[in-house]
Motif scaffolding. Sequence first.
Motif, mmCIF file in Angstrom:
data_model
loop_
_atom_site.group_PDB
_atom_site.id
_atom_site.type_symbol
_atom_site.label_atom_id
_atom_site.label_comp_id
_atom_site.label_asym_id
_atom_site.label_seq_id
_atom_site.Cartn_x
_atom_site.Cartn_y
_atom_site.Cartn_z
ATOM 1 N N LEU A 515 -18.651 15.187 93.533
ATOM 2 C CA LEU A 515 -19.039 13.803 93.259
ATOM 3 C C LEU A 515 -20.202 13.762 92.263
ATOM 4 O O LEU A 515 -20.227 12.966 91.325
ATOM 5 N N LEU A 516 -21.143 14.682 92.471
ATOM 6 C CA LEU A 516 -22.319 14.767 91.596
ATOM 7 C C LEU A 516 -21.882 15.030 90.158
ATOM 8 O O LEU A 516 -22.351 14.376 89.219
ATOM 9 N N GLU A 517 -20.973 15.964 90.000
ATOM 10 C CA GLU A 517 -20.537 16.315 88.651
ATOM 11 C C GLU A 517 -19.804 15.147 87.993
ATOM 12 O O GLU A 517 -20.033 14.835 86.821
ATOM 13 N N GLU A 518 -18.969 14.481 88.774
ATOM 14 C CA GLU A 518 -18.207 13.357 88.241
ATOM 15 C C GLU A 518 -19.144 12.239 87.776
ATOM 16 O O GLU A 518 -19.020 11.697 86.670
ATOM 17 N N LEU A 519 -20.110 11.942 88.624
ATOM 18 C CA LEU A 519 -21.062 10.879 88.297
ATOM 19 C C LEU A 519 -21.905 11.250 87.082
ATOM 20 O O LEU A 519 -22.176 10.417 86.209
ATOM 21 N N ALA A 522 -20.074 10.457 84.067
ATOM 22 C CA ALA A 522 -19.925 9.013 83.864
ATOM 23 C C ALA A 522 -21.210 8.396 83.307
ATOM 24 O O ALA A 522 -21.166 7.566 82.392
ATOM 25 N N VAL A 523 -22.356 8.820 83.825
ATOM 26 C CA VAL A 523 -23.634 8.255 83.368
ATOM 27 C C VAL A 523 -23.820 8.542 81.881
ATOM 28 O O VAL A 523 -24.271 7.687 81.110
ATOM 29 N N ALA A 524 -23.440 9.748 81.467
ATOM 30 C CA ALA A 524 -23.612 10.132 80.066
ATOM 31 C C ALA A 524 -22.774 9.223 79.154
ATOM 32 O O ALA A 524 -23.186 8.890 78.051
ATOM 33 N N ILE A 525 -21.619 8.810 79.647
ATOM 34 C CA ILE A 525 -20.754 7.970 78.816
ATOM 35 C C ILE A 525 -21.238 6.519 78.821
ATOM 36 O O ILE A 525 -21.228 5.843 77.802
ATOM 37 N N GLY A 526 -21.684 6.047 79.978
ATOM 38 C CA GLY A 526 -21.922 4.615 80.126
ATOM 39 C C GLY A 526 -23.326 4.141 79.847
ATOM 40 O O GLY A 526 -23.711 3.067 80.308
ATOM 41 N N SER A 536 -28.017 13.387 82.455
ATOM 42 C CA SER A 536 -27.241 14.307 83.283
ATOM 43 C C SER A 536 -27.357 15.758 82.843
ATOM 44 O O SER A 536 -26.929 16.658 83.564
ATOM 45 N N ASN A 537 -27.888 15.999 81.653
ATOM 46 C CA ASN A 537 -27.916 17.367 81.133
ATOM 47 C C ASN A 537 -28.494 18.400 82.091
ATOM 48 O O ASN A 537 -27.903 19.453 82.284
ATOM 49 N N PRO A 538 -29.664 18.145 82.710
ATOM 50 C CA PRO A 538 -30.188 19.159 83.627
ATOM 51 C C PRO A 538 -29.229 19.448 84.786
ATOM 52 O O PRO A 538 -29.068 20.599 85.183
ATOM 53 N N VAL A 539 -28.567 18.412 85.305
ATOM 54 C CA VAL A 539 -27.630 18.614 86.409
ATOM 55 C C VAL A 539 -26.422 19.425 85.937
ATOM 56 O O VAL A 539 -26.043 20.432 86.540
ATOM 57 N N LEU A 540 -25.855 18.991 84.814
ATOM 58 C CA LEU A 540 -24.648 19.669 84.326
ATOM 59 C C LEU A 540 -24.930 21.123 83.956
ATOM 60 O O LEU A 540 -24.137 22.005 84.258
ATOM 61 N N SER A 541 -26.080 21.363 83.324
ATOM 62 C CA SER A 541 -26.322 22.750 82.905
ATOM 63 C C SER A 541 -26.687 23.647 84.088
ATOM 64 O O SER A 541 -26.319 24.813 84.112
#
Lengths: 624, 157
Positions: A515-519, A522-526, A536-541
């Motif tokens: 869920l975290l990854e999906e969100l 989404a935040v990066a796009i919206g 979201s970069n710190p989370v994704l990386s």
Amino acid sequence: MDIDLETITREFANSRKDIKKRIIVCAGTGCVANGSLDVFETLTSISKQIGVDIHIELKEEIKDTLISKSGCQGFCQHGPLLNILPQGILYTKVKASDVKEILEKSVLQDEIIERLCYHDKDKVCKGQEDIPFYTKQNRIILKQCGVVDPEDIREYIANNGYKAAKKACIDMTEKEICDELIKSGLRGRGGAGFPTGKKWDFTRVQNSAKKYVICNGDEGDPGAFMDRSVMEGNPHSIIEGLIITSKAIGADEGYIYVRTEYSLAVSRMQKAVKDARDIGILGKNIFGSDHSFILHVMEGAGAFVCGEETALIASIEGKRGMPSPKPPIPSQSGLWGNPTAINNVETLANVPIIINYGADNFKKNGTQNSAGTKIFAITGNVLNTGLIEVPFGTTLKHVIFDIAGGVPDEDGNLSEDNFKAVQIGGPSGGCLTKEHLDIVLDFDSLKTVGAMVGSGGFVVMSKHNCMVNVAKFFMQFTQSESCGKCVLCREGTLQMLLMLTDITEGRATVNTLSLLEELARAVAIGSLCGLGKTASNPVLSTLRYFKEEYDAHVKDKKCPAGECVKLLNYQITDKCIGCGLCATKCPVRAISGKLKERYKIDVPKCIKCGVCKDSCKFDAIVRS
Amino acid sequence: MKSNYEKFKSVCSILEKYSFDKSKLIPILQATQEEYKYLPQEVLTFISSALNISPANVYGVATFYSHFSLIPKGKHIIRVCDGTACHVKKSESIIEALRKKLNLNNSQTTTKDMLFTLETVSCLGTCGLSPAVVLDGKVYGQMTPSKAIALIDQIKE
């Protein structure tokens, strides 16, 4: 007004010709916090007693030793710093009590006090030429910081200052300046890396009677302080950059927007602008040309998002600092609807160098697509924290291990194994790991691995730092700094923060991670502006490179780095001899017991700060 | 109690200094906070009438920027830096220790006796000295929970 820079230079040199020695005390924020002003005061008072012929900040009379303050010299961890010229001695961690000895031995004579020198392993380093931290850098922008007196415009002029501004105002057309900048390949140092010359040229061609230039000094990225140092250490280089910008785009008014937390930078910039105005470098018909330019300093009010250009413009207009959609970009419609060129502090400090020495010279440093040098703020778990300047194209390894001296463990031993990750580019950037150590630092190569140069903050993490906690930390930051305009940024960062908190406190399930990854995506796009797009970069990386750490938190409810306090417990083992030291050190009095018997920790009271473990001399306290 | 005239005299001179210019709202609020130590509600309303903008507008700006405070602060202001560099050097444990010491829960920032206000800042730019604590404007570097508590004890004495 026509100003004769040569005369000022000559008069300045004349006034200093009898100076035999110069003592420079670093007065950057870091050294001031460590007591450099005490050192300065003591220097001036003691020197009179022991008969050193000194004189402070050069007034009318001429004496043979000059004491002055300088801006940040970058070697912050070893401050207060004190330089003696012309010998080039650099003393570190100087205390007021050392001053007398320094004056007697190193100023009256030429003796070096080894105790105060920096030691590179066993080698005594006399000055900057011997210290690897400095020798492995390529200081161009920072060269003057730490030497010139930031509060003396004449010294800036005497060091070739305002020559480029004069050249731009008198000898160059608007288009020639823009072309030179485009040719130099200078890209914005604030984060996005947009070519500066193109930005100017686009603003130049706009048909408008009123245009503005803005210097963005709202350096809010935690862990970045290069702009602060330039504003504190060499404020006139920024003013000069702004004069050239204003000429290039045809603006007659400008703003320097400085973050309110940087009180010293605010006052230095204000003084520099006033001095430039008094001397006639700012105002009507600069250098006798038909170009006029006035400049204001505006202090921010504490909002990270104001580093975003449209938000910063709203803030200058007296509004809530919220970003607006682009286009129109500020070059078309910026401050009060007028075309505006907005540049970062470090970018502007590069401009006079390009005009003075030419685009071709500038391009000699750096890589093909990222020309010149970049200042990085290197902090966290490295031996030498501070500010460094290297050409683009330098490897990560060189910066962390050669310049910053490597990563120490909790006992201070250096080893490459201690290195875990480096966070580049603040809350918008990403984490890089061991496998990326050989990557070269430039705008494009970092993007390919999910990080960015950003403003240039490097926070080095050792194996004792938990990466989930790091991601949570950045999310906390972006969540509280989100201006609230875009739903996905406002609500999404909050939900991500709650999920990350669940993970670090042992409440998460495997679903939380997906869920975290999906969100995050989404935040990066919206989101409208850079804050949300990169939140979201710190989370994704961290998810990408440290998935196993997330899994350990979620599945085993364990924090491998031992940092997530909710998953931790401190216990006193039977090694305890009952000395009671931990009980006296505990800040919340959670430890009790009888002398010579095993002590106990009151778990509900314990805040898990770890002071007891650090203070125990018998390794009797364990963390589990 | 100050008379109304006394109370609004300083804000009047601030407004005059900025020639009642709406676009100077932020510098006006900064100067006002400097003068009153916080932004009292009646002064905000006064400013909005004087500048001919809505109170909601002024309130919006005053609450947007973290530098502004609508409630009075304590006599001593402790700001713990929780920027990245300080954070990785365990600034959280300092904040926790100070909270316990000052008996503050998560939503409180000022002690009941109005002696201390505890705040966090995102970055002071003194990363070389991390973790850093600012007490009444003076920066203390390389702090630990026990050093931070010693600072409080020193002031209390």
